[in-house]
Scaffold this motif. Structure first.
Motif, short mmCIF file in Angstrom:
data_model
loop_
_atom_site.label_atom_id
_atom_site.label_comp_id
_atom_site.label_asym_id
_atom_site.label_seq_id
_atom_site.Cartn_x
_atom_site.Cartn_y
_atom_site.Cartn_z
N ALA A 261 26.59 33.84 62.60
CA ALA A 261 26.36 32.46 62.18
C ALA A 261 27.64 31.66 62.13
O ALA A 261 27.71 30.52 62.63
CB ALA A 261 25.66 32.44 60.82
N VAL A 262 28.68 32.23 61.54
CA VAL A 262 29.92 31.46 61.42
C VAL A 262 30.53 31.21 62.80
O VAL A 262 31.08 30.13 63.06
CB VAL A 262 30.92 32.16 60.48
N ALA A 263 30.40 32.16 63.71
CA ALA A 263 30.93 31.95 65.06
C ALA A 263 30.15 30.85 65.79
O ALA A 263 30.75 30.00 66.47
CB ALA A 263 30.85 33.26 65.86
N ALA A 264 28.84 30.86 65.64
CA ALA A 264 28.02 29.84 66.30
C ALA A 264 28.28 28.45 65.73
O ALA A 264 28.36 27.46 66.47
CB ALA A 264 26.54 30.20 66.17
N VAL A 265 28.41 28.38 64.42
CA VAL A 265 28.67 27.09 63.77
C VAL A 265 30.05 26.57 64.16
O VAL A 265 30.22 25.37 64.47
CB VAL A 265 28.53 27.23 62.24
N ARG A 266 31.04 27.44 64.18
CA ARG A 266 32.40 27.02 64.57
C ARG A 266 32.44 26.57 66.02
O ARG A 266 33.23 25.69 66.38
CB ARG A 266 33.38 28.17 64.35
N ALA A 267 31.58 27.15 66.87
CA ALA A 267 31.54 26.75 68.27
C ALA A 267 31.16 25.29 68.43
O ALA A 267 31.47 24.66 69.44
CB ALA A 267 30.57 27.64 69.05
N HIS A 268 30.49 24.74 67.42
CA HIS A 268 30.11 23.32 67.44
C HIS A 268 31.04 22.48 66.58
O HIS A 268 30.74 21.30 66.31
CB HIS A 268 28.67 23.15 66.97
N GLY A 269 32.16 23.06 66.15
CA GLY A 269 33.12 22.32 65.36
C GLY A 269 32.64 21.97 63.97
O GLY A 269 33.09 20.97 63.39
N ARG A 270 31.72 22.77 63.44
CA ARG A 270 31.12 22.48 62.14
C ARG A 270 31.59 23.49 61.08
O ARG A 270 32.02 24.59 61.40
CB ARG A 270 29.60 22.53 62.23
N ARG A 271 31.46 23.08 59.84
CA ARG A 271 31.66 23.99 58.71
C ARG A 271 30.33 24.63 58.34
O ARG A 271 29.28 24.24 58.86
CB ARG A 271 32.24 23.22 57.52
N LEU A 272 30.38 25.61 57.43
CA LEU A 272 29.20 26.42 57.13
C LEU A 272 29.00 26.55 55.63
O LEU A 272 29.94 26.85 54.90
CB LEU A 272 29.36 27.81 57.76
N VAL A 273 27.77 26.33 55.19
CA VAL A 273 27.34 26.73 53.85
C VAL A 273 26.40 27.92 54.04
O VAL A 273 25.36 27.80 54.69
CB VAL A 273 26.60 25.59 53.11
N LEU A 274 26.78 29.07 53.51
CA LEU A 274 26.04 30.32 53.71
C LEU A 274 25.42 30.77 52.39
O LEU A 274 26.11 30.90 51.39
CB LEU A 274 26.99 31.41 54.23
N LYS A 275 24.12 31.00 52.41
CA LYS A 275 23.45 31.50 51.21
C LYS A 275 23.39 33.02 51.24
O LYS A 275 22.94 33.61 52.22
CB LYS A 275 22.04 30.94 51.09
N ARG A 276 23.80 33.64 50.14
CA ARG A 276 23.83 35.09 50.07
C ARG A 276 22.44 35.70 50.25
O ARG A 276 22.23 36.58 51.07
CB ARG A 276 24.43 35.54 48.73
N GLY A 277 21.47 35.21 49.47
CA GLY A 277 20.10 35.68 49.57
C GLY A 277 19.95 37.16 49.25
O GLY A 277 20.89 37.83 48.81
N TRP A 278 18.75 37.69 49.50
CA TRP A 278 18.48 39.09 49.22
C TRP A 278 19.22 40.02 50.17
O TRP A 278 19.36 41.21 49.91
CB TRP A 278 16.97 39.35 49.30
N ALA A 279 19.72 39.49 51.30
CA ALA A 279 20.48 40.32 52.24
C ALA A 279 21.94 40.46 51.83
O ALA A 279 22.68 41.26 52.41
CB ALA A 279 20.40 39.73 53.64
N GLY A 280 22.38 39.68 50.82
CA GLY A 280 23.76 39.76 50.37
C GLY A 280 24.77 39.27 51.40
O GLY A 280 25.87 39.82 51.51
N LEU A 281 24.44 38.22 52.13
CA LEU A 281 25.32 37.74 53.19
C LEU A 281 26.58 37.13 52.62
O LEU A 281 26.56 36.42 51.61
CB LEU A 281 24.58 36.68 54.04
N THR A 282 27.69 37.36 53.28
CA THR A 282 28.95 36.73 52.91
C THR A 282 29.91 36.80 54.08
O THR A 282 29.80 37.69 54.94
CB THR A 282 29.58 37.40 51.66
#
Length: 397
Positions: A261-282
């Motif tokens: 996700a962060v790589a795809a978002v950065r490819a568009h020159g954007r910043r990212l708000v990531l929700k941890r959720g039940w998967a514990g993403l970070t």
């Protein structure tokens, strides 16, 4: 009136009942909720001062365990047993039970209402759980639709068979143990004569058939919680970021989804708000802000796009916010919601549950271009779902 709201499932199964409870309380009804004992749900119900009566095991633990499909009848029987163990006492003094969530637990809740001799209502949060020749049913784990069978009526016949095989033995064992007669058609028992469909007609259009479905609109409640100060500062410090979150999904199929996700978002020159959720993403980075529980109604309108799993609630909230979406469906009804987002032209349905950097970058690019269409559709989404449902419940014909 005293109302018992019953569900078993993820946050998407609990949050609509929060909205309905708030509406009912505002009209003078006494409300209590039966739901899984997860801390998320206990805290959410406490925030609106509605008692939660814990039923069954942790939904989060059950979801993360991902037991094999062969154990589904056993798990269904255990969940139904839990309904019968807890709900009779919870239903004492109540005038009506409103049941939703996983099908076996709905069957259990409706049986408890029958046992208590009180009115009951089944509520679906997506039309694909209601039989109709206009759409296909969902497939159950371990019981996929047969290859080459495309007739919806035939598929619904198979769906009836699947529900009877998977849930019938456990349901009838509990019913007989409590002096109730056996049920020979579980789906018909759950659906009844007049089920409710708590979804927006634009997102989830119901085509009339012999089944008397009442579509109320989606059940949402205005969320007045402010965004955390640090998140507000992050949002104000640059262009709108892309939000990525998969809610209650464990993301077994996409363990590296945060990095993708962060790589795809950065490819568009954007910043990212990531929700941890039940998967514990970070993931780390100055252009990334990681959140836990957050007000989606306040956050989504400030995002450039929303990447999510396609739960009914998240899809509806993003659509109301007028923000483009990329839906990466994981299970159950989520491919359906992904298809609706694509059909409405307000975003992209990702092909499969495990995005790569290339596939998510491409999907995000297409979604970002749908900003105007997303804003247009947002103006058509209804906001009166709980009001319609409360009138039906409190003033029955």
């Amino acid at each position: 009136m005293r109302v018992l709201l019953s569900t078993y499932g993820s946050r998407g199964d609990v949050e609509p009942l929060v909205a309905f409870a708030v509406r009912l309380r505002g009209l003078g009804a006494e409300v209590r909720v039966c739901a899984p004992p997860d801390d998320d749900f206990v805290g959410r119900l406490a925030s609106i001062d509605v008692p939660l009566i814990a039923v069954g095991p942790s939904a989060k633990a059950l979801t993360k365990a991902a037991p094999p499909p062969s154990s589904l009848p056993e798990r269904a029987a255990q969940l139904i047993t839990a309904q019968f163990a807890v709900m009779p006492e919870a239903a004492e003094g109540c005038d009506v039970v409103v049941a939703t969530g996983l099908m076996p637990t709905v069957a259990g809740a409706l049986s408890v209402a029958e046992l208590a001799g009180i009115r009951s209502v089944y509520v679906a949060f997506q039309k694909v759980t209601l039989p109709s020749p206009h759409h296909a049913p969902l497939a159950y784990p371990g019981r996929p639709h047969p290859p080459g069978v495309t007739d919806n009526r035939a598929l619904w016949d198979l769906d009836r068979e699947s529900m009877n095989v998977l849930f019938g033995p456990g349901l009838n064992a509990s019913r007989v143990a409590h002096g109730l007669p056996e049920v020979d058609d579980v789906r018909q028992y759950v659906t009844g004569k007049q089920p409710w469909l708590a979804t927006d007609p634009v997102l989830d259009p119901w085509e009339p058939i012999d089944l008397d479905v009442v579509q109320t609109g989606a059940w949402t409640v205005p969320d007045e919680r402010p965004l955390p100060d640090e998140l507000a500062e992050f949002l104000a410090a640059g262009e709108p970021p892309v939000y990525v979150g998969f809610g209650s999904m464990p993301m077994h199929a996409a363990a590296d989804v945060a990095e993708v996700a962060v790589a795809a978002v950065r490819a568009h020159g954007r910043r990212l708000v990531l929700k941890r959720g039940w998967a514990g993403l970070t993931v780390a980075g100055d252009d990334v802000f990681v959140v836990d529980e957050v007000n989606h109604q306040a956050l989504f309108p400030r995002a450039a796009a929303v990447v999510h799993h396609g739960g009914a609630g998240t899809t509806t909230t993003a659509t109301r916010a007028g923000v483009p979406q990329v839906v990466v469906p994981q299970a159950t009804d989520q491919p359906y919601w992904a298809s609706r987002v694509a059909e409405l032209g307000i975003g992209v349905a990702h092909d499969g549950p495990a995005p790569t950097t290339e596939s998510l970058t491409a999907a995000l690019g297409t979604a970002l271009a749908a900003k105007a269409r997303a804003a247009e559709v947002a103006t058509t989404v209804r906001t009166d779902g709980t009001a319609v449902a409360a009138k039906l419940l409190l003033e029955p014909a």
